[in-house]
Design a protein around this motif. Structure first.
Motif, PDB file in Angstrom:
ATOM      1  N   GLN A   1      47.067   6.777  -0.188  1.00 30.46           N
ATOM      2  CA  GLN A   1      46.900   6.217   1.203  1.00 30.46           C
ATOM      3  C   GLN A   1      47.479   7.036   2.519  1.00 30.46           C
ATOM      4  OE1 GLN A   1      44.986   3.214   2.283  1.00 30.46           O
ATOM      5  NE2 GLN A   1      45.396   4.062   4.489  1.00 30.46           N
ATOM      6  N   MET A   2      46.597   7.660   3.326  1.00 21.53           N
ATOM      7  CA  MET A   2      46.970   8.627   4.052  1.00 21.53           C
ATOM      8  C   MET A   2      46.604   8.159   5.571  1.00 21.53           C
ATOM      9  SD  MET A   2      45.667  11.933   2.399  1.00 21.53           S
ATOM     10  CE  MET A   2      44.029  11.938   2.766  1.00 21.53           C
ATOM     11  N   ASN A   3      47.732   7.961   6.465  1.00 21.44           N
ATOM     12  CA  ASN A   3      47.535   7.526   7.798  1.00 21.44           C
ATOM     13  C   ASN A   3      47.861   8.510   8.823  1.00 21.44           C
ATOM     14  OD1 ASN A   3      47.059   4.732   6.800  1.00 21.44           O
ATOM     15  ND2 ASN A   3      49.229   4.544   6.617  1.00 21.44           N
ATOM     16  N   ASN A   4      47.276   8.121  10.045  1.00 22.53           N
ATOM     17  CA  ASN A   4      47.916   9.281  11.247  1.00 22.53           C
ATOM     18  C   ASN A   4      47.453  10.526  10.669  1.00 22.53           C
ATOM     19  OD1 ASN A   4      48.582  10.162  13.764  1.00 22.53           O
ATOM     20  ND2 ASN A   4      50.790  10.319  13.161  1.00 22.53           N
ATOM     21  N   LEU A   5      46.327  10.771  10.238  1.00 26.37           N
ATOM     22  CA  LEU A   5      45.591  11.959   9.789  1.00 26.37           C
ATOM     23  C   LEU A   5      45.693  13.163  10.654  1.00 26.37           C
ATOM     24  CD1 LEU A   5      42.899  10.791   7.351  1.00 26.37           C
ATOM     25  CD2 LEU A   5      44.993  12.283   6.661  1.00 26.37           C
ATOM     26  N   LYS A   6      45.903  14.270  10.469  1.00 26.81           N
ATOM     27  CA  LYS A   6      45.927  15.475  11.251  1.00 26.81           C
ATOM     28  C   LYS A   6      45.005  16.264  10.924  1.00 26.81           C
ATOM     29  CE  LYS A   6      51.056  14.764  12.159  1.00 26.81           C
ATOM     30  NZ  LYS A   6      52.280  15.403  11.975  1.00 26.81           N
ATOM     31  N   PRO A   7      44.271  17.197  11.874  1.00 25.49           N
ATOM     32  CA  PRO A   7      43.748  18.224  11.492  1.00 25.49           C
ATOM     33  C   PRO A   7      44.233  19.510  10.403  1.00 25.49           C
ATOM     34  CG  PRO A   7      43.363  18.114  13.663  1.00 25.49           C
ATOM     35  CD  PRO A   7      44.617  17.420  13.500  1.00 25.49           C
ATOM     36  N   GLU A   8      45.331  19.559  10.447  1.00 25.53           N
ATOM     37  CA  GLU A   8      45.954  20.287   9.160  1.00 25.53           C
ATOM     38  C   GLU A   8      45.900  19.591   7.842  1.00 25.53           C
ATOM     39  OE1 GLU A   8      47.095  19.664  12.279  1.00 25.53           O
ATOM     40  OE2 GLU A   8      49.373  19.453  12.205  1.00 25.53           O
ATOM     41  N   ASP A   9      45.758  18.301   8.048  1.00 25.26           N
ATOM     42  CA  ASP A   9      45.512  17.551   6.453  1.00 25.26           C
ATOM     43  C   ASP A   9      44.175  17.976   5.866  1.00 25.26           C
ATOM     44  OD1 ASP A   9      46.946  14.871   8.107  1.00 25.26           O
ATOM     45  OD2 ASP A   9      47.977  16.329   6.632  1.00 25.26           O
ATOM     46  N   THR A  10      43.154  18.615   6.627  1.00 28.03           N
ATOM     47  CA  THR A  10      42.041  19.127   5.956  1.00 28.03           C
ATOM     48  C   THR A  10      42.217  19.762   4.750  1.00 28.03           C
ATOM     49  OG1 THR A  10      40.773  18.954   8.152  1.00 28.03           O
ATOM     50  CG2 THR A  10      39.963  20.276   6.593  1.00 28.03           C
ATOM     51  N   ALA A  11      41.596  19.488   3.736  1.00 23.31           N
ATOM     52  CA  ALA A  11      41.720  20.369   2.261  1.00 23.31           C
ATOM     53  C   ALA A  11      41.071  19.494   1.452  1.00 23.31           C
ATOM     54  CB  ALA A  11      42.999  20.381   1.927  1.00 23.31           C
ATOM     55  N   VAL A  12      40.921  20.121   0.200  1.00 15.03           N
ATOM     56  CA  VAL A  12      40.412  19.390  -0.926  1.00 15.03           C
ATOM     57  C   VAL A  12      41.614  18.746  -1.648  1.00 15.03           C
ATOM     58  CG1 VAL A  12      39.189  19.781  -3.167  1.00 15.03           C
ATOM     59  CG2 VAL A  12      38.409  20.928  -1.204  1.00 15.03           C
ATOM     60  N   TYR A  13      41.445  17.486  -2.023  1.00 11.71           N
ATOM     61  CA  TYR A  13      42.554  16.741  -2.546  1.00 11.71           C
ATOM     62  C   TYR A  13      42.422  16.710  -4.128  1.00 11.71           C
ATOM     63  CZ  TYR A  13      44.691  16.038   1.792  1.00 11.71           C
ATOM     64  OH  TYR A  13      45.514  16.230   3.181  1.00 11.71           O
ATOM     65  N   TYR A  14      43.261  17.006  -5.011  1.00 10.70           N
ATOM     66  CA  TYR A  14      43.115  16.976  -6.489  1.00 10.70           C
ATOM     67  C   TYR A  14      43.971  15.827  -6.979  1.00 10.70           C
ATOM     68  CZ  TYR A  14      40.624  21.352  -5.755  1.00 10.70           C
ATOM     69  OH  TYR A  14      39.747  22.506  -5.646  1.00 10.70           O
ATOM     70  N   CYS A  15      43.665  15.179  -7.917  1.00  7.39           N
ATOM     71  CA  CYS A  15      44.322  14.170  -8.643  1.00  7.39           C
ATOM     72  C   CYS A  15      44.909  14.884  -9.932  1.00  7.39           C
ATOM     73  CB  CYS A  15      43.798  12.868  -8.859  1.00  7.39           C
ATOM     74  SG  CYS A  15      44.503  11.878  -9.964  1.00  7.39           S
ATOM     75  N   ALA A  16      46.219  14.814 -10.303  1.00  7.66           N
ATOM     76  CA  ALA A  16      46.395  15.502 -11.501  1.00  7.66           C
ATOM     77  C   ALA A  16      47.457  14.671 -12.355  1.00  7.66           C
ATOM     78  CB  ALA A  16      47.403  16.877 -11.160  1.00  7.66           C
ATOM     79  N   ALA A  17      47.703  14.852 -13.682  1.00  5.15           N
ATOM     80  CA  ALA A  17      48.407  14.132 -14.676  1.00  5.15           C
ATOM     81  C   ALA A  17      49.181  14.947 -15.568  1.00  5.15           C
ATOM     82  CB  ALA A  17      47.602  13.226 -15.396  1.00  5.15           C
ATOM     83  N   ARG A  18      50.378  14.526 -15.831  1.00  9.33           N
ATOM     84  CA  ARG A  18      51.286  15.302 -16.782  1.00  9.33           C
ATOM     85  C   ARG A  18      51.787  14.229 -17.550  1.00  9.33           C
ATOM     86  NH1 ARG A  18      56.636  15.549 -15.068  1.00  9.33           N
ATOM     87  NH2 ARG A  18      57.024  15.396 -13.124  1.00  9.33           N
ATOM     88  N   PRO A  19      52.526  14.595 -18.878  1.00 11.60           N
ATOM     89  CA  PRO A  19      53.476  13.675 -19.424  1.00 11.60           C
ATOM     90  C   PRO A  19      54.901  13.874 -18.885  1.00 11.60           C
ATOM     91  CG  PRO A  19      52.233  15.095 -21.147  1.00 11.60           C
ATOM     92  CD  PRO A  19      51.969  15.505 -19.637  1.00 11.60           C
ATOM     93  N   GLY A  20      55.666  12.843 -18.557  1.00 10.54           N
ATOM     94  CA  GLY A  20      56.957  12.550 -18.137  1.00 10.54           C
ATOM     95  C   GLY A  20      57.955  13.932 -18.593  1.00 10.54           C
ATOM     96  N   SER A  21      57.637  14.370 -19.813  1.00 10.76           N
ATOM     97  CA  SER A  21      58.507  15.318 -20.477  1.00 10.76           C
ATOM     98  C   SER A  21      58.252  16.664 -19.957  1.00 10.76           C
ATOM     99  CB  SER A  21      58.581  15.098 -21.829  1.00 10.76           C
ATOM    100  OG  SER A  21      57.369  15.533 -22.344  1.00 10.76           O
ATOM    101  N   GLN A  22      57.142  16.831 -19.095  1.00  9.57           N
ATOM    102  CA  GLN A  22      56.552  18.080 -18.701  1.00  9.57           C
ATOM    103  C   GLN A  22      56.793  18.339 -17.380  1.00  9.57           C
ATOM    104  OE1 GLN A  22      53.057  18.968 -22.120  1.00  9.57           O
ATOM    105  NE2 GLN A  22      52.711  19.238 -19.643  1.00  9.57           N
ATOM    106  N   SER A  23      57.073  19.625 -16.937  1.00  8.91           N
ATOM    107  CA  SER A  23      56.823  19.863 -15.451  1.00  8.91           C
ATOM    108  C   SER A  23      55.699  20.258 -15.067  1.00  8.91           C
ATOM    109  CB  SER A  23      57.887  21.143 -15.029  1.00  8.91           C
ATOM    110  OG  SER A  23      57.731  22.324 -15.621  1.00  8.91           O
ATOM    111  N   LYS A  24      54.776  20.743 -15.737  1.00  9.11           N
ATOM    112  CA  LYS A  24      53.388  21.327 -15.547  1.00  9.11           C
ATOM    113  C   LYS A  24      52.394  20.203 -15.641  1.00  9.11           C
ATOM    114  CE  LYS A  24      50.172  24.749 -17.205  1.00  9.11           C
ATOM    115  NZ  LYS A  24      49.082  24.022 -17.689  1.00  9.11           N
ATOM    116  N   TYR A  25      51.583  20.169 -14.783  1.00 11.35           N
ATOM    117  CA  TYR A  25      50.474  19.257 -14.845  1.00 11.35           C
ATOM    118  C   TYR A  25      49.118  19.927 -15.639  1.00 11.35           C
ATOM    119  CZ  TYR A  25      52.495  16.091 -11.202  1.00 11.35           C
ATOM    120  OH  TYR A  25      53.246  15.193 -10.602  1.00 11.35           O
TER     121      TYR A  25
END
Length: 119
Positions: A82-106
């Motif tokens: 949920q994104m509120n009070n959006l600003k022009p600098e929030d313009t971007a492609v938004y990606y969802c990612a997943a990783r196992p909890g034991s890893q640092s890399k998605y």
């Protein structure tokens, strides 16, 4: 294999709100972490927020802290941003990612959803 599908992006005026969704194909994630990242044209990918699937612990990037909330619906295998009070600098492609909890890399990424904020 985990498949992630984002939705909810679009065009919004500055000061407006959007809720992004990320539907995951896996039946259960257990101790995984789900994250949102964004990438604007000509810029590096930036961390937005993450949530622990099991504990619900959240983290936020400085650029969205206080304006955004990440959450998950375990029954629906879906993560929200949920994104509120959006600003022009929030313009971007938004990606969802997943990783196992034991890893640092998605390891798993969605295809991205465009968010455009007009001034």
């Amino acid at each position: 294999q985990v498949q992630l599908v984002e939705s909810g992006g679009g065009l919004v005026q500055a000061g407006g709100s959007l809720r992004l969704s990320c539907a995951a194909s896996a039946r259960t994630f257990g101790p995984w972490n789900m994250g949102w990242f964004r990438q604007a044209p000509g810029k590096e990918r930036e961390f937005v927020a993450s949530i622990s699937w099991s504990s619900g612990t959240t983290y936020y990037g400085d650029s969205v802290k206080g304006r955004s909330t990440i959450s998950r619906d375990i029954a629906k295998n879906t993560v929200y941003l949920q994104m509120n009070n959006l600003k022009p600098e929030d313009t971007a492609v938004y990606y969802c990612a997943a990783r196992p909890g034991s890893q640092s890399k998605y390891d798993y990424w969605g295809q991205g959803t465009q968010v455009t904020v007009s001034s």
